[in-house]
Design an enzyme around this catalytic site. Structure first.
Site, PDB file in Angstrom:
ATOM      1  N   ILE A  67      46.482  46.360  44.495  1.00 21.14           N
ATOM      2  CA  ILE A  67      46.480  45.942  43.085  1.00 21.14           C
ATOM      3  C   ILE A  67      45.103  45.350  42.839  1.00 21.14           C
ATOM      4  O   ILE A  67      44.589  44.595  43.679  1.00 21.14           O
ATOM      5  CB  ILE A  67      47.621  44.935  42.779  1.00 21.14           C
ATOM      6  CG1 ILE A  67      47.587  44.509  41.300  1.00 21.14           C
ATOM      7  CG2 ILE A  67      47.576  43.727  43.680  1.00 21.14           C
ATOM      8  CD1 ILE A  67      48.848  43.755  40.850  1.00 21.14           C
ATOM      9  N   TYR A  88      51.947  36.936  44.366  1.00 21.56           N
ATOM     10  CA  TYR A  88      53.136  37.529  44.986  1.00 21.56           C
ATOM     11  C   TYR A  88      54.255  36.484  45.143  1.00 21.56           C
ATOM     12  O   TYR A  88      55.427  36.769  44.873  1.00 21.56           O
ATOM     13  CB  TYR A  88      52.787  38.135  46.345  1.00 21.56           C
ATOM     14  CG  TYR A  88      51.720  39.199  46.271  1.00 21.56           C
ATOM     15  CD1 TYR A  88      51.726  40.156  45.265  1.00 21.56           C
ATOM     16  CD2 TYR A  88      50.683  39.251  47.214  1.00 21.56           C
ATOM     17  CE1 TYR A  88      50.740  41.130  45.192  1.00 21.56           C
ATOM     18  CE2 TYR A  88      49.699  40.227  47.154  1.00 21.56           C
ATOM     19  CZ  TYR A  88      49.736  41.160  46.141  1.00 21.56           C
ATOM     20  OH  TYR A  88      48.760  42.114  46.069  1.00 21.56           O
ATOM     21  N   GLU A 119      51.051  44.086  52.340  1.00 21.82           N
ATOM     22  CA  GLU A 119      50.217  43.250  53.213  1.00 21.82           C
ATOM     23  C   GLU A 119      49.100  42.658  52.377  1.00 21.82           C
ATOM     24  O   GLU A 119      48.565  43.328  51.493  1.00 21.82           O
ATOM     25  CB  GLU A 119      49.567  44.050  54.339  1.00 21.82           C
ATOM     26  CG  GLU A 119      50.468  44.333  55.500  1.00 21.82           C
ATOM     27  CD  GLU A 119      50.999  45.745  55.418  1.00 21.82           C
ATOM     28  OE1 GLU A 119      50.465  46.534  54.621  1.00 21.82           O
ATOM     29  OE2 GLU A 119      51.977  46.045  56.142  1.00 21.82           O
TER      30      GLU A 119
HETATM   31  C1  LIG Z   1      44.889  39.436  42.641  1.00 25.96           C
HETATM   32  C2  LIG Z   1      44.483  39.938  41.250  1.00 25.96           C
HETATM   33  C3  LIG Z   1      44.969  41.361  41.068  1.00 25.96           C
HETATM   34  C4  LIG Z   1      45.158  39.043  40.185  1.00 25.96           C
HETATM   35  O1  LIG Z   1      44.881  39.588  38.905  1.00 25.96           O
HETATM   36  P1  LIG Z   1      44.703  38.671  37.624  1.00 25.96           P
HETATM   37  O2  LIG Z   1      44.768  39.545  36.422  1.00 25.96           O
HETATM   38  O3  LIG Z   1      43.516  37.808  37.736  1.00 25.96           O
HETATM   39  O4  LIG Z   1      46.003  37.759  37.737  1.00 25.96           O
HETATM   40  P2  LIG Z   1      46.776  37.006  36.581  1.00 25.96           P
HETATM   41  O5  LIG Z   1      45.839  36.450  35.565  1.00 25.96           O
HETATM   42  O6  LIG Z   1      47.861  37.895  36.069  1.00 25.96           O
HETATM   43  O7  LIG Z   1      47.427  35.781  37.402  1.00 25.96           O
HETATM   44  C5  LIG Z   1      48.779  35.818  37.812  1.00 25.96           C
HETATM   45  C6  LIG Z   1      49.019  34.816  38.923  1.00 25.96           C
HETATM   46  O8  LIG Z   1      48.260  35.156  40.087  1.00 25.96           O
HETATM   47  C7  LIG Z   1      47.811  33.976  40.764  1.00 25.96           C
HETATM   48  N1  LIG Z   1      46.348  33.937  40.689  1.00 25.96           N
HETATM   49  C8  LIG Z   1      45.560  34.979  40.310  1.00 25.96           C
HETATM   50  N2  LIG Z   1      44.264  34.625  40.384  1.00 25.96           N
HETATM   51  C9  LIG Z   1      44.237  33.351  40.849  1.00 25.96           C
HETATM   52  C10 LIG Z   1      43.173  32.437  41.152  1.00 25.96           C
HETATM   53  N3  LIG Z   1      41.871  32.777  40.985  1.00 25.96           N
HETATM   54  N4  LIG Z   1      43.500  31.210  41.603  1.00 25.96           N
HETATM   55  C11 LIG Z   1      44.791  30.863  41.762  1.00 25.96           C
HETATM   56  N5  LIG Z   1      45.848  31.679  41.474  1.00 25.96           N
HETATM   57  C12 LIG Z   1      45.562  32.906  41.027  1.00 25.96           C
HETATM   58  C13 LIG Z   1      48.455  32.818  40.003  1.00 25.96           C
HETATM   59  O9  LIG Z   1      49.723  32.591  40.575  1.00 25.96           O
HETATM   60  C14 LIG Z   1      48.618  33.408  38.613  1.00 25.96           C
HETATM   61  O10 LIG Z   1      49.635  32.787  37.873  1.00 25.96           O
HETATM   62  P3  LIG Z   1      49.291  31.487  36.970  1.00 25.96           P
HETATM   63  O11 LIG Z   1      48.309  31.964  35.942  1.00 25.96           O
HETATM   64  O12 LIG Z   1      50.609  31.111  36.386  1.00 25.96           O
HETATM   65  O13 LIG Z   1      48.675  30.469  37.884  1.00 25.96           O
HETATM   66  C15 LIG Z   1      42.952  39.848  41.041  1.00 25.96           C
HETATM   67  O14 LIG Z   1      42.516  38.560  41.401  1.00 25.96           O
HETATM   68  C16 LIG Z   1      42.152  40.879  41.843  1.00 25.96           C
HETATM   69  O15 LIG Z   1      41.947  42.016  41.398  1.00 25.96           O
HETATM   70  N6  LIG Z   1      41.672  40.459  43.034  1.00 25.96           N
HETATM   71  C17 LIG Z   1      40.857  41.373  43.891  1.00 25.96           C
HETATM   72  C18 LIG Z   1      41.719  42.427  44.532  1.00 25.96           C
HETATM   73  C19 LIG Z   1      42.772  41.829  45.422  1.00 25.96           C
HETATM   74  O16 LIG Z   1      42.544  40.876  46.158  1.00 25.96           O
HETATM   75  N7  LIG Z   1      43.990  42.403  45.355  1.00 25.96           N
HETATM   76  C20 LIG Z   1      45.090  42.005  46.179  1.00 25.96           C
HETATM   77  C21 LIG Z   1      45.156  42.896  47.370  1.00 25.96           C
HETATM   78  S1  LIG Z   1      46.564  42.505  48.379  1.00 25.96           S
END
Ligand SMILES: CC(C)(COP(=O)(O)OP(=O)(O)OC[C@H]1O[C@@H](n2cnc3c(N)ncnc32)[C@H](O)[C@@H]1OP(=O)(O)O)[C@@H](O)C(=O)NCCC(=O)NCCS
Length: 219
Positions: free
Chosen positions: A114, A160, A148
């Site tokens: 993701i 997650y 994972e």
């Molecule tokens: C992980 C990822 C997909 C989250 O996407 P995002 O659009 O930023 O996430 P959201 O804004 O929908 O956040 C949802 C929840 O994720 C968690 N979260 C996401 N980013 C976070 C951060 N920087 N710090 C803390 N919590 C975080 C929180 O629980 C958040 O809920 P909250 O807003 O109520 O605290 C994004 O950070 C990403 O693309 N990361 C790089 C790729 C990666 O690591 N993927 C996972 C591989 S297993």
């Protein structure tokens, strides 16, 4: 911000590869998403700009079922409602905000990845992608959902955990670039009443918080 969640199409691959590269720079080359689109076990969705007109994506090459068996509400979610004469997306513009996918095997949906474009993170897109992927997993008949995640990736782990994934194991040295451990997380029965109640509540909170219509979903 207005966007749609739909199935990934081959026209999306350049942008999906770019997002993959940005999100996972040490794992290059990226997975072969072109091949994934032809893999009957793999199912990918994207969050894309609602304003962009594009060709409807090809249905997945699932020789046994295609999309025709999906309930109407899910087709609504994953099929765009643009007119049939719509244009291909302009490649210059970043019209894909993020993507995610799973592999379905014997009732288990394994989330392969993701990722959200860095400049659009922390705006609820990752969460909407995860909700939509869980919906898709259920529609495909999965009960167990697994993934994972790097031991150091606490941001993703938080996402997650918010949705009820719990740590069930550690895969030592799982990641090939730096031999980092992979944390194995699962939702044991995503169709169970408690799991569904949790997801329903999170979906409503997400819709209110981000003023996005809740994605189409099982009642
Ligand atoms: C992980 C990822 C997909 C989250 O996407 P995002 O659009 O930023 O996430 P959201 O804004 O929908 O956040 C949802 C929840 O994720 C968690 N979260 C996401 N980013 C976070 C951060 N920087 N710090 C803390 N919590 C975080 C929180 O629980 C958040 O809920 P909250 O807003 O109520 O605290 C994004 O950070 C990403 O693309 N990361 C790089 C790729 C990666 O690591 N993927 C996972 C591989 S297993």
């Amino acid at each position: 911000m207005a966007f749609t969640i739909r199935l990934m199409g081959k026209e999306d691959l350049p942008q999906v590869n770019a997002i993959d590269h940005e999100a996972f720079p040490t794992l290059w080359p990226p997975p072969n998403y072109q091949r994934e689109l032809k893999n009957g076990l793999a199912h990918y969705i994207v969050a894309c700009d609602d304003e962009i007109e594009y060709e409807p994506p090809e249905p997945p090459k699932d020789t046994t079922q295609g999309l025709s068996w999906l309930p109407a509400r899910l087709k609504l979610l994953f099929n765009n409602s643009k007119p049939a004469n719509s244009k291909a997306p302009p490649q210059a513009r970043d019209y894909i905000y993020g993507f995610t996918g799973l592999w379905l095997m014997a009732g288990e949906a394994h989330i392969t990845n993701i990722a959200v474009r860095e400049k659009y993170r922390r705006q609820g897109i990752g969460e909407l992608l995860l909700i939509s992927l869980i919906d898709l997993a259920i529609e495909l008949g999965a009960t167990l959902v697994t993934l994972e995640v790097r031991a150091s990736n606490t941001d993703a782990q938080r996402l997650y955990a918010k949705y009820g994934f719990i740590e069930v194991g550690l895969r030592r040295g799982y990641y090939t670039d730096n031999r980092e451990d992979g944390v194995l997380m699962t939702i044991e029965d995503v169709t169970s009443a408690p799991a569904q109640a949790k997801i329903r509540q999170l979906r409503q909170t997400h819709a209110r918080r981000w003023k996005m219509p809740a994605p189409a979903i099982a009642p």
